[in-house]
Design a protein around this motif. Sequence first.
Motif, short mmCIF file in Angstrom:
data_model
loop_
_atom_site.label_atom_id
_atom_site.label_comp_id
_atom_site.label_asym_id
_atom_site.label_seq_id
_atom_site.Cartn_x
_atom_site.Cartn_y
_atom_site.Cartn_z
N TRP A 1 -8.09 -7.86 -6.21
CA TRP A 1 -7.49 -7.04 -5.16
C TRP A 1 -8.44 -5.92 -4.74
O TRP A 1 -8.63 -5.67 -3.54
N ARG B 1 -11.48 -7.46 -2.78
CA ARG B 1 -11.21 -8.18 -1.54
C ARG B 1 -10.32 -7.41 -0.56
O ARG B 1 -10.39 -7.65 0.64
N GLU B 2 -9.49 -6.50 -1.06
CA GLU B 2 -8.56 -5.80 -0.18
C GLU B 2 -8.55 -4.29 -0.38
O GLU B 2 -8.29 -3.53 0.55
#
Length: 212
Positions: free
Chosen positions: A47, A50-51
């Motif tokens: 997470w 990537r985000e």
Amino acid sequence: MIDLLLSGGRLCRSDGLVFDCPAHRWIAGGSVGSGGASVAATAAATWLLREGGGRRLPAAIIGPREATDSVLTMAEEVAVALAGIGFPLICGGRGGAMEAASRGCAKAGGLMLGILPSDDWREANAHVTIPIATGIGEARNSIIANAGFAIIAVGGAAEPVSYGTISEMAFGLRLGRLVVGMPEAPELPGMLRCKTAAEAAERVALRYLGLA
């Protein structure tokens, strides 16, 4: 035991700390509150990378040019696991275990930096995303060890022994890096032995999160 939670667009710990992405450290964040989803270390790292705006720290995969089939398979599996989380990867850029790791990284849609000993980037294997020609010979081993926040050795213990792999492991240990040895890697004091790519990925994720 500290649980990890994703809550309100933040990565939190059950003890009230919140992950500060720019500083890459845990800070006091007050009450975690309710409604957060509990996540494993690998999912938390995925997470962040990537985000969540986490820093894309590279992990190094090292191993011999003259590699057994089992070492080649392990190199590819480790690269798939780490690149799948979102880690950019580093390797020596040429053949053998380095090429297998690069292939695995490409399969997972990752980014592989190849740190080459020569001054010709064309010596990189076909799966390297970013070839970096150093022109400094085996001294590039120190660059690999310095650049990776974690180092995973996939082989090098079998004859002929890979002294290059051993030197990279030793550099990493001296620098305080996490040095993971897969089943066919040399044994050095201070390294962590893992049996599977999934186990290695979990240990790397924990180190990325500052939890191990």
